[in-house]
Design a protein around this motif. Structure first.
Motif, short mmCIF file in Angstrom:
data_model
loop_
_atom_site.label_atom_id
_atom_site.label_comp_id
_atom_site.label_asym_id
_atom_site.label_seq_id
_atom_site.Cartn_x
_atom_site.Cartn_y
_atom_site.Cartn_z
N PRO A 1 34.32 29.42 -24.65
CA PRO A 1 34.48 30.59 -23.77
C PRO A 1 35.39 31.66 -24.37
O PRO A 1 35.29 32.83 -24.03
N SER A 2 36.32 31.26 -25.25
CA SER A 2 37.17 32.24 -25.93
C SER A 2 37.36 31.79 -27.37
O SER A 2 37.37 30.60 -27.67
N GLY A 3 37.48 32.73 -28.24
CA GLY A 3 37.62 32.40 -29.66
C GLY A 3 36.28 32.09 -30.29
O GLY A 3 35.26 32.01 -29.62
N ALA A 4 36.30 31.93 -31.59
CA ALA A 4 35.07 31.70 -32.34
C ALA A 4 34.65 30.23 -32.25
O ALA A 4 35.46 29.35 -32.01
N ASP A 5 33.36 29.99 -32.46
CA ASP A 5 32.85 28.62 -32.61
C ASP A 5 33.19 28.11 -34.00
O ASP A 5 33.31 28.90 -34.95
N GLU A 6 33.31 26.81 -34.11
CA GLU A 6 33.54 26.14 -35.40
C GLU A 6 32.42 25.13 -35.58
O GLU A 6 32.61 23.94 -35.32
N PRO A 7 31.22 25.58 -36.01
CA PRO A 7 30.07 24.67 -36.08
C PRO A 7 30.12 23.72 -37.27
O PRO A 7 30.75 24.01 -38.29
N TYR A 8 29.47 22.58 -37.09
CA TYR A 8 29.25 21.65 -38.19
C TYR A 8 27.97 20.89 -37.93
O TYR A 8 27.45 20.88 -36.82
N LEU A 9 27.43 20.28 -38.98
CA LEU A 9 26.19 19.52 -38.90
C LEU A 9 26.45 18.06 -39.23
O LEU A 9 27.25 17.75 -40.11
N LYS A 10 25.76 17.18 -38.49
CA LYS A 10 25.83 15.74 -38.74
C LYS A 10 24.42 15.23 -39.00
O LYS A 10 23.47 15.67 -38.36
N LEU A 11 24.31 14.29 -39.92
CA LEU A 11 23.04 13.63 -40.22
C LEU A 11 23.23 12.15 -39.92
O LEU A 11 24.05 11.49 -40.57
N ASN A 12 22.52 11.66 -38.90
CA ASN A 12 22.66 10.27 -38.44
C ASN A 12 24.12 9.88 -38.21
O ASN A 12 24.55 8.81 -38.60
N GLY A 13 24.88 10.80 -37.62
CA GLY A 13 26.26 10.50 -37.25
C GLY A 13 27.31 10.83 -38.27
O GLY A 13 28.50 10.78 -37.99
N SER A 14 26.92 11.22 -39.50
CA SER A 14 27.89 11.56 -40.55
C SER A 14 27.91 13.06 -40.78
O SER A 14 26.85 13.69 -40.95
N ARG A 15 29.10 13.63 -40.83
CA ARG A 15 29.24 15.08 -41.05
C ARG A 15 28.77 15.40 -42.47
O ARG A 15 29.21 14.79 -43.43
N ILE A 16 27.84 16.39 -42.56
CA ILE A 16 27.32 16.78 -43.87
C ILE A 16 27.66 18.22 -44.23
O ILE A 16 27.44 18.65 -45.36
N TRP A 17 28.16 18.98 -43.24
CA TRP A 17 28.51 20.38 -43.51
C TRP A 17 29.44 20.88 -42.42
O TRP A 17 29.25 20.58 -41.24
N THR A 18 30.46 21.62 -42.84
CA THR A 18 31.36 22.28 -41.90
C THR A 18 31.31 23.76 -42.20
O THR A 18 31.52 24.18 -43.34
N GLY A 19 30.99 24.53 -41.18
CA GLY A 19 30.81 25.96 -41.39
C GLY A 19 32.06 26.76 -41.15
O GLY A 19 33.07 26.25 -40.67
N PRO A 20 31.98 28.04 -41.46
CA PRO A 20 33.07 28.95 -41.12
C PRO A 20 33.05 29.23 -39.63
O PRO A 20 32.05 28.97 -38.95
N ASP A 21 34.12 29.77 -39.10
CA ASP A 21 34.11 30.20 -37.71
C ASP A 21 33.03 31.26 -37.53
O ASP A 21 32.76 32.04 -38.44
N CYS A 22 32.42 31.26 -36.35
CA CYS A 22 31.35 32.23 -36.13
C CYS A 22 31.40 32.77 -34.70
O CYS A 22 31.87 32.11 -33.79
#
Length: 119
Positions: A26-47
């Motif tokens: 609701p406030s501030g930027a999102d901090e997205p990341y992707l997981k493949l079968n439960g393991s984090r494979i990518w962490t993105g920049p704030d968006c």
């Protein structure tokens, strides 16, 4: 639990783009990341809306796998969507849309992810 098909060896997954259409926080930027079968494979920049990020991920997997869009928070992370990828779910370039409910507007697009599955 049904047996999973092997379909001839390793499969490849590319994730060239992830677009944030609507913020999850609701406030501030999102901090997205992707997981493949439960393991984090990518962490993105704030968006913030409307931001396209370029994960540039190429990874291998054997059967079908879940590719999750998550959003990092101080407490529990927010689950933004998931797609089952693999040969049974389709080959080639595909687009996945995650949706969120916004009072007064209904369901709107939260994230859009382009991905390709190939052998």
């Amino acid at each position: 639990m049904p047996a999973q098909a092997h379909h001839g060896g390793a499969h490849y997954l590319d994730v060239p783009t992830l677009t944030c259409w609507t913020q999850n926080d609701p406030s501030g930027a999102d901090e997205p990341y992707l997981k493949l079968n439960g393991s984090r494979i990518w962490t993105g920049p704030d968006c913030t809306p409307i931001t396209t990020m370029y994960p540039g991920i190429t990874t291998t997997f054997w059967n079908q796998v879940y590719l999750d869009i998550m959003e990092d928070d101080f407490g529990n992370d927010d689950f933004c969507g998931s797609v089952l990828v693999g040969p049974q779910s389709g080959w080639g370039q595909q687009t996945y849309y995650s949706y969120k409910f916004v009072s007064g507007l209904g369901y709107i697009i939260n994230y859009q992810m382009e991905y390709t599955v190939y052998q």
